[in-house]
Write a protein that holds these residues in place. Sequence first.
Motif, PDB file in Angstrom:
ATOM      1  N   UNK A   1       0.830  -1.205   0.000  1.00 40.53           N
ATOM      2  CA  UNK A   1       0.000   0.000   0.000  1.00 40.53           C
ATOM      3  C   UNK A   1       0.863   1.253   0.000  1.00 40.53           C
ATOM      4  N   UNK A   2       1.935   1.227   0.764  1.00 44.12           N
ATOM      5  CA  UNK A   2       2.832   2.378   0.824  1.00 44.12           C
ATOM      6  C   UNK A   2       3.497   2.615  -0.533  1.00 44.12           C
ATOM      7  N   UNK A   3       3.890   1.536  -1.207  1.00 42.40           N
ATOM      8  CA  UNK A   3       4.477   1.673  -2.548  1.00 42.40           C
ATOM      9  C   UNK A   3       3.490   2.347  -3.490  1.00 42.40           C
ATOM     10  N   UNK A   4       2.254   1.873  -3.486  1.00 45.15           N
ATOM     11  CA  UNK A   4       1.231   2.458  -4.346  1.00 45.15           C
ATOM     12  C   UNK A   4       1.070   3.945  -4.064  1.00 45.15           C
ATOM     13  N   UNK A   5       1.010   4.305  -2.797  1.00 40.38           N
ATOM     14  CA  UNK A   5       0.868   5.702  -2.405  1.00 40.38           C
ATOM     15  C   UNK A   5       2.086   6.523  -2.829  1.00 40.38           C
ATOM     16  N   UNK A   6       3.282   5.989  -2.599  1.00 38.78           N
ATOM     17  CA  UNK A   6       4.506   6.701  -2.958  1.00 38.78           C
ATOM     18  C   UNK A   6       4.610   6.910  -4.466  1.00 38.78           C
TER      19      UNK A   6
END
Length: 114
Positions: free
Chosen positions: A63-68
Amino acid sequence: MNKLATLPLFALGLATAATAAVPMLHEEQVARAEEALIITTPIAGIENSLWFDYRIDITEAQKELTSDLRRASDIEDRRDAWEEYAHELKHERIDYIEEMAERGYRMGQVIFVD
């Protein structure tokens, strides 16, 4: 009218082809290799809090990758996002394996000798 209906599909095809021609970043390649190492079944078949924590940590990293990546404004931001993602995946995998080993459960490994 038929030409108008096919125009968006044609445009979509061009966008897909253009995207496919962009080479993958080195950091993304490393992260994809780490993704292939994600543990998909619990060590020794034991579904304990360590297993569930590992799965949650992997999901959070994704999820953090997607957001970043969504917030990335340049190539360096994209590289940083992929690098951080690969690091988190590796860290969480090693942490889970070591914690299970401390409890006496080892990660299985198969070696083929030719």
